[in-house]
Design an enzyme around this catalytic site. Structure first.
Site, PDB file in Angstrom:
ATOM      1  N   ASP A  66       0.855  -1.182   0.000  1.00 47.85           N
ATOM      2  CA  ASP A  66       0.000   0.000   0.000  1.00 47.85           C
ATOM      3  C   ASP A  66       0.898   1.242   0.000  1.00 47.85           C
ATOM      4  O   ASP A  66       1.572   1.532   0.994  1.00 47.85           O
ATOM      5  CB  ASP A  66      -0.883  -0.023   1.248  1.00 47.85           C
TER       6      ASP A  66
ATOM      7  N   ASP B 157       9.945 -20.821   2.616  1.00 42.53           N
ATOM      8  CA  ASP B 157       9.447 -19.721   1.790  1.00 42.53           C
ATOM      9  C   ASP B 157      10.349 -19.538   0.580  1.00 42.53           C
ATOM     10  O   ASP B 157      10.970 -20.498   0.119  1.00 42.53           O
ATOM     11  CB  ASP B 157       9.357 -18.437   2.629  1.00 42.53           C
TER      12      ASP B 157
ATOM     13  N   HIS C 208       9.441 -11.936  -0.541  1.00 40.93           N
ATOM     14  CA  HIS C 208       8.328 -12.416   0.271  1.00 40.93           C
ATOM     15  C   HIS C 208       8.849 -13.136   1.516  1.00 40.93           C
ATOM     16  O   HIS C 208       8.451 -12.836   2.650  1.00 40.93           O
ATOM     17  CB  HIS C 208       7.429 -13.347  -0.542  1.00 40.93           C
TER      18      HIS C 208
ATOM     19  N   TYR D 222      -4.931 -28.917   5.968  1.00 42.95           N
ATOM     20  CA  TYR D 222      -4.647 -30.282   6.406  1.00 42.95           C
ATOM     21  C   TYR D 222      -4.935 -30.460   7.890  1.00 42.95           C
ATOM     22  O   TYR D 222      -4.797 -29.524   8.688  1.00 42.95           O
ATOM     23  CB  TYR D 222      -3.179 -30.641   6.161  1.00 42.95           C
TER      24      TYR D 222
ATOM     25  N   ASP E 123      -7.852 -21.754  12.836  1.00 42.96           N
ATOM     26  CA  ASP E 123      -7.582 -21.948  14.265  1.00 42.96           C
ATOM     27  C   ASP E 123      -7.381 -20.645  15.027  1.00 42.96           C
ATOM     28  O   ASP E 123      -7.766 -20.535  16.196  1.00 42.96           O
ATOM     29  CB  ASP E 123      -6.330 -22.813  14.436  1.00 42.96           C
TER      30      ASP E 123
ATOM     31  N   SER F 117      -0.038 -14.271   4.787  1.00 45.97           N
ATOM     32  CA  SER F 117       1.404 -14.541   4.860  1.00 45.97           C
ATOM     33  C   SER F 117       2.073 -13.754   5.975  1.00 45.97           C
ATOM     34  O   SER F 117       3.070 -14.207   6.543  1.00 45.97           O
ATOM     35  CB  SER F 117       2.087 -14.190   3.528  1.00 45.97           C
TER      36      SER F 117
END
Length: 951
Positions: free
Chosen positions: A145, A180, A244, A348, A374, A398
Site C-alpha cells: 500500500d 518460503d 516475500h 490439512y 484456528d 502470509s
C-alpha cells in the site's frame, strides 16, 4: 471424458462404518477444482508405493514403459534419502516408517499423454498406493500500500507484545523454520538471528552426514530454476522480487535491541531459512513439503508456511502427519481468496491455520475464512525487512502467520518441555474474542478461536487442550445419512495438553432440520497424548432435510477447569446409494443417472470392474421432440449439465438376500422448463452369484402422468466410458444382441457393455466423439436438439474409433418410439456389463436377458372401464390416432359422422378386441376440411369424440 469440463472436488475427512466405503476401489484421478497448469510442475509426479522393493519399483517402470502410453521415468528418487534415514534417531525412523514417507518417490517422466492419463496409468499398477502432481503453491501476500506511513509496528501492540516481554523477554534461541522464497542472509536486521549449522561448515564436504553438503545457513531446495536448477546450500535471495520470504522472516524474528530497523515479537529466535522456490519465480513454492521434512528431521519445533494453494496432496498430509507425530507445530496461512475454505497446507489435519485481521481486529477483506481456521492475527500493512537492508509493508495471511510463529517461539522458550501442537493450543486458547465486533458478524467462528494475545498465552497458560481426531458414523440407510434417519456418531478425542477427568462433551447444530437426540456424553479420563473414542451421539435428520446439504456441528468440551469448542461438517441426505454386491460396483441415484449422481463423475462409484472405475457419465434422456426432451446429460454450456429430474424418493433397498439386491428410487421431470409430465421408478438388480455376477440390471418404469398421450417417445442413456486411456477406446454395436460394447486398443484391459433388455420397441444407437470433425459433439456442446437426434436416429453407426486407432468415444443407447396413453406406463431396462473380453461380455449379456425374461418386473395397471381419448393430433391433416381402454375383451366399431349427423364411413371394426389399452389409427385424407364426430361402440356402450380436419 469431456476434456474441457471443470471438475469439482470435495475431500471427505471422516471414516464411515458402512458399506458405502469403497475400500480398494481406485477412482480415476482428475485435477482438483481450481487447479490449472500454473499450479502443477509439468512432467513431475509424487508417487507412494504400497511396499518398497527393487522388484516392485522396476515392475511399475517396466509396465508403463512397455504400454502404448510409453511413459518413461527420467528420474526416480525417494523423497527421503536412505542415507539420511540412517542418521536419524530411531524414533524418527519409526515415525517415517509408520507414516510411510520412506515409500514416497519423486519422479520426472517423458510421455505424450496428459498428466491425468499418466497418473491414472500409474494408479492401475497394483504396487502404487497414490500418484499425484507436484503442486506449485503460491505465497499469500497482497501488493504494498503506497500510502501507508512507514515505521509503525502497531501489530505488535495489538497482540500485547510489551506486556508479553515483561513475562518472557525473548525466545532464547528457539528455532523457527521459515519455508518460503528465501531471505537476504546478510540483512542488517536478520543476520544475527540466522540459524547456523556449525556441524557442516562450507567446505564442500557433508560433514554431518545428513545428505546435504554445506547446509550451514539453511538450504535451497530448488535453485535458480525448477526445471534447470538444482538444490544448493544458498537460500539467499538474488533479487528484490523474491523478498516475500524476507518479509516473513523479519516478522518472525528480526533482531531486537540492536538500535536499528524493527523489532520482532520473538526478538532472538533463530531463523532456519529453507528456500522452497526458485530464483526465477517470485511467488511459486515448489518443494515446501520437502523443506518441512528437512526441518522436522533437524529437530525444529516451529515451522512457518506462508504459502498455499488449492491442490490437496496425500503426500502433503503424510508430511504433516510425520511432523505432528514428531512434536512439530506447522503454522500456515489460510489464504487470500476472500472466500470460505482454506488453502493447503493450512487445510490439512494437524496444521495451525491463520487468518488475517486488520489493526481493528476486523477480518481483512482478502483473508480466507472458515470453521477450519484456528487463530487470527494482524496481517494488514505489516512493516518488516526487505532485500538489501531495506524495509517496507506487505499485507496478507502470509504476514499474520509469522507473527503467530514468533509468538510460538516465546511460548516454547518459557515451556521448552511442551510439544509444538501443545504450544499451538496454548496460543489458540489464549486469544481475544473478536466476534462481538460488528465487522466480523458474518464470520462468527470462522476466524478461529480469536485474535492472538501473546501476553495472555504467557501469563495464564491453559492446562488442558482437547481436539477431535476423527468422526465415525453409523446409520440405517447404508451410509447415505438420509432424511428421516437416526445417525450415530462416535468421536476420537486426543488430549494435546494435560490430563482431564470427567470431560463433558456436547454435540449441537443450528441446522433446523437436524435434531441431536443424545447431545451429551462424558469421558471419564483422558491423559496427555492419549486418544480415546467417545460415542455414540444420536442425531435425527428430519425428512425435509435438504439433499446433499452440509451440516455444521459444534463440539463443546467442559470440565472443572477447562472449556473449549470446535466445529466439523457432515454432508447428509445423500441422493445416491452405492451398490457393491458382485464383481460390479456402481451407484443407484435418485435422478436416473447411473454410477454418479452429479455431473463430472461426482457423488458415486461410477462403474467399477477389476478394481477400476470405467465410467465417466451415464445420463438418462426421455423425449418425443427436439424441444421436449427431459434429461440430465451434459449441457450446451461447457462444464454444466441439464438437471431436469426431481427426486421423489431417495434410493432404498427393497430386497437384500443371498441371491440378489434390489434397490429403487423415484423421480419426475418437473425441473424441466418443458416437462413431459412423467414419473419414473428406477430400479437396480445386482445378482450375487455366477453367471449373473458381472452385470447390473437398470430398469426404468415410466408413467405418463399427463392428461394427453405421449406419442413418439424415446428413452435412452448417454454413456461416456473411459477404459485405460480414454482417447484410445473403440465402441461397437451388435444388432443380434442389442448390445453396445466398449474396449481399449491396449490389450489386457476390461470390456464394458450396455444391453437393451426389453424387445417391444426398436433399439437406438448413436456413437459420437468430440475429436471428429463434423461430429455432433465437435464443439463440446450437446444441445437438446442434438440429444433427441442421438436418441431417435435408429442405428446411426455400428462402430466408432477402430479405423482411427481409438478415440474418446461416447454413445446414446435407447429404445423407441412408444405411444404412451395418459396414466399408462412403459418399461425400459438395460444391463450394464463388465467383462474380461468380448466372449465374457456376451455370456453375461445372454445371462442378463434370460434373467430379465424370468422376472415379472412390470405389471400394467388394470383397466376398470371403457374409455376413449381425444384423437391426436387434433386438428389433424389426415392421419390421426385414438387411445382406447377396454375392461374386457369384446367387439369394437368406430363410425365417422359429419357435422349434420350423416354417417360418412366406418373407420374401424373388429368382432373381438382383447382387454387392456390399445391405440388405433385412421386416415382421413379423402375428406374435406371440417368438423366430424367419431362414434365408438363397445358392446352396448357408445362414446363420441369430436375431431377437426384441416387442409
Amino acid at each position: 471424458m469431456r476434456i474441457s469440463s471443470s471438475l469439482l472436488m470435495c475431500f471427505w475427512l471422516f471414516s464411515v462404518f458402512t458399506t458405502l466405503a469403497n475400500d480398494g476401489l481406485k477412482k480415476k484421478f482428475k485435477l482438483p477444482a481450481g487447479v490449472t497448469a500454473k499450479d502443477i510442475v509439468p512432467n513431475s509426479l509424487i508417487i507412494k508405493y504400497k511396499n518398497i522393493s527393487t522388484a516392485a519399483t522396476r515392475s511399475v517402470q517396466n509396465n508403463i514403459a512397455s504400454g502404448k502410453q510409453k511413459i518413461q521415468f527420467l528420474k526416480h528418487e525417494p523423497v527421503v534419502k536412505l542415507n539420511r534415514i540412517y542418521e536419524l534417531p530411531i524414533q524418527k525412523q519409526l515415525a517415517l516408517d509408520k507414516v510411510g514417507l520412506n515409500k514416497v518417490y519423486e519422479i520426472e517422466y517423458r510421455s505424450s499423454q496428459s498428466i491425468e492419463n499418466v497418473i491414472n496409468t500409474l494408479l492401475e499398477q497394483e504396487e502404487v498406493e497414490y500418484a499425484e502432481p507436484r503442486y506449485i503453491y503460491h505465497t499469500s501476500s497482497e501488493p504494498n500500500d503506497p500510502f501507508f506511513q512507514q515505521g509503525t509496528q502497531n501489530h505488535l501492540l495489538r497482540v500485547n507484545a510489551v506486556e508479553a516481554w515483561n513475562i518472557q523477554n525473548a525466545a532464547n534461541g528457539q528455532i523457527i523454520a521459515v519455508v518460503d522464497s528465501g531471505a537476504d542472509l546478510e540483512h542488517e536486521d536478520l543476520a544475527a538471528n540466522i540459524y547456523l549449522n556449525n556441524n557442516d561448515p562450507v567446505n564442500g564436504i557433508d560433514d554431518d552426514g545428513d545428505g546435504y553438503i554445506d547446509n550451514y545457513r539453511g538450504w535451497d531446495f530448488v535453485g535458480a530454476s525448477f526445471t534447470n536448477g538444482r538444490p544448493d546450500n544458498n537460500p539467499d535471495i538474488p533479487s528484490d522480487s523474491l523478498d516475500h520470504g524476507m518479509h516473513v522472516a523479519g516478522i518472525a524474528s528480526a533482531v531486537a535491541n540492536n538500535g536499528i530497523g524493527i523489532a520482532s515479537l520473538a526478538k532472538d529466535a533463530k531463523l532456519m531459512i529453507l528456500k522452497a522456490g526458485s530464483d526465477d519465480n517470485a511467488t511459486a513454492i515448489y518443494r515446501g513439503y520437502e523443506a518441512i521434512l528437512y526441518a522436522v528431521n533437524k529437530g525444529v519445533k516451529i515451522i512457518n508456511c506462508s504459502w498455499g494453494g488449492p491442490g490437496f496432496s496425500a503426500y502433503g498430509q503424510d508430511v504433516i502427519n510425520f511432523a505432528v507425530s514428531n512434536g512439530c507445530l506447522v503454522i500456515a496461512a489460510a489464504g487470500n481468496s476472500a472466500k470460505e475454505g482454506l488453502d493447503y497446507p493450512a487445510a490439512y489435519n494437524g496444521v495451525l491455520a491463520v487468518a488475517n485481521v486488520n489493526n481493528s481486529d476486523i477480518k481483512s477483506s482478502s483473508s480466507s475464512y472458515g470453521f477450519d481456521v484456528d487463530i487470527a492475527a494482524p496481517g494488514q500493512n505489516i512493516w518488516s525487512t526487505l532485500n538489501n537492508d531495506t524495509y517496507g509493508t506487505k499485507s496478507g495471511t502470509s504476514m499474520a502467520t509469522p507473527l503467530v510463529s514468533s509468538a510460538a517461539a516465546l511460548v516454547a522458550a518459557k515451556y521448552p518441555q511442551l510439544s509444538g501442537p501443545a504450544i499451538g493450543e496454548i496460543l489458540r486458547l489464549s486469544t481475544d474474542n473478536i466476534y462481538t465486533l460488528s465487522g466480523n458478524s458474518n464470520f462468527v467462528n470462522k476466524l478461529g478461536k480469536g485474535r492472538l494475545n501473546i501476553a495472555k498465552a504467557l501469563e495464564s497458560t491453559p492446562a488442558i487442550a482437547i481436539r477431535k481426531q476423527n468422526i465415525i458414523l453409523q446409520d440405517n440407510s447404508d451410509g447415505v445419512l438420509a432424511g428421516g434417519d437416526t445417525v450415530e456418531l462416535a468421536i476420537d478425542l486426543k488430549s494435546i495438553l494435560g490430563n482431564v477427568s470427567n470431560l463433558n462433551v456436547t454435540l449441537s447444530t443450528d441446522n433446523p432440520d437436524v435434531t441431536v437426540i443424545t447431545s451429551n456424553l462424558v469421558l471419564t479420563q483422558l491423559n496427555q497424548d492419549e486418544t480415546k473414542q467417545l460415542g455414540f451421539f444420536k442425531v435425527f435428520l428430519a425428512p425435509r432435510t435438504q439433499e446433499n446439504v452440509e451440516v455444521i456441528f459444534k463440539l463443546q468440551y467442559a470440565s472443572s477447569n477447562y472449556q473449549d469448542e470446535e466445529f466439523f461438517a457432515l454432508r447428509v441426505n445423500l441422493d445416491y446409494l452405492n451398490i457393491n454386491e458382485n464383481q460390479i460396483a456402481t451407484t443407484l441415484t435418485s435422478n436416473g443417472r447411473v454410477g454418479f449422481s452429479a455431473q463430472d463423475a461426482q457423488n458415486g462409484l461410477g462403474f467399477v470392474y477389476q478394481n477400476k472405475n470405467l465410467l465417466y457419465e451415464a445420463s438418462l434422456m426421455i423425449g418425443n421432440s427436439t424441444s421436449r426432451i427431459s434429461n440430465n446429460a451434459r449441457a450446451p454450456q461447457i462444464g454444466r449439465a441439464e438437471e431436469d429430474f426431481l427426486k421423489i424418493t431417495r434410493p432404498l433397498k427393497e430386497i437384500d438376500d443371498t441371491n440378489v439386491l434390489v434397490a429403487a428410487s423415484t423421480f419426475n421431470d418437473y425441473s424441466s422448463n418443458s416437462p413431459l409430465d412423467v414419473q419414473v421408478i428406477n430400479k437396480h438388480y445386482a445378482y450375487k452369484n455366477a453367471p449373473d455376477d458381472k452385470y447390473v440390471i437398470v430398469e426404468y418404469l415410466i408413467k405418463n402422468n399427463s392428461i394427453v398421450p405421449l406419442n413418439g417417445l424415446y428413452v435412452g442413456l448417454f454413456c461416456d466410458w473411459d477404459i485405460d486411456n480414454s482417447e484410445e477406446n473403440i465402441v461397437k454395436y451388435r444388432p443380434d444382441k442389442s448390445l453396445a460394447y466398449t474396449y481399449s486398443v491396449n490389450p489386457g484391459n476390461p470390456y464394458t457393455a450396455v444391453k437393451v433388455l426389453n424387445t417391444n420397441a426398436s433399439v437406438q444407437f448413436y456413437p459420437m466423439s468430440y475429436q471428429l470433425v463434423g461430429d455432433i459433439l465437435e464443439d463440446d456442446s450437446f444441445t437438446r436438439a442434438e440429444k433427441f437426434t442421438s436418441l431417435s436416429s435408429g442405428i446411426f453407426k455400428t462402430e466408432l474409433g477402430e479405423s482411427l486407432g481409438g478415440l474418446d468415444v461416447m454413445y446414446t443407447m435407447g429404445v423407441g418410439p412408444y405411444n404412451v396413453a395418459s396414466k399408462d406406463s412403459i418399461q425400459v431396462a438395460f444391463a450394464f456389463i463388465g467383462g474380461d473380453n468380448l466372449n465374457d461380455i456376451i455370456l453375461s449379456a445372454d445371462a442378463a436377458q434370460e434373467k430379465f425374461e424370468g422376472l415379472q418386473l412390470f405389471e400394467s395397471e388394470p383397466v376398470l372401464k371403457f374409455e376413449v381419448s381425444q384423437n391426436y393430433p387434433n386438428p389433424t391433416k389426415g392421419n390421426t390416432f385414438f387411445d382406447v381402454a377396454l375392461p374386457e375383451a369384446g367387439s369394437l366399431f368406430v363410425d365417422l359422422y359429419d357435422i349434420t349427423g350423416k354417417k360418412i364411413k366406418q373407420i374401424y371394426g373388429t368382432a373381438l378386441m382383447g382387454s387392456g389399452k390399445h391405440t388405433i389409427s385412421t386416415t382421413l385424407n379423402d375428406l374435406s376440411a371440417g368438423i366430424y364426430f367419431a362414434e365408438f361402440q363397445y358392446r352396448q356402450t357408445k362414446q363420441v369424440v369430436k375431431l377437426i380436419l384441416t387442409n
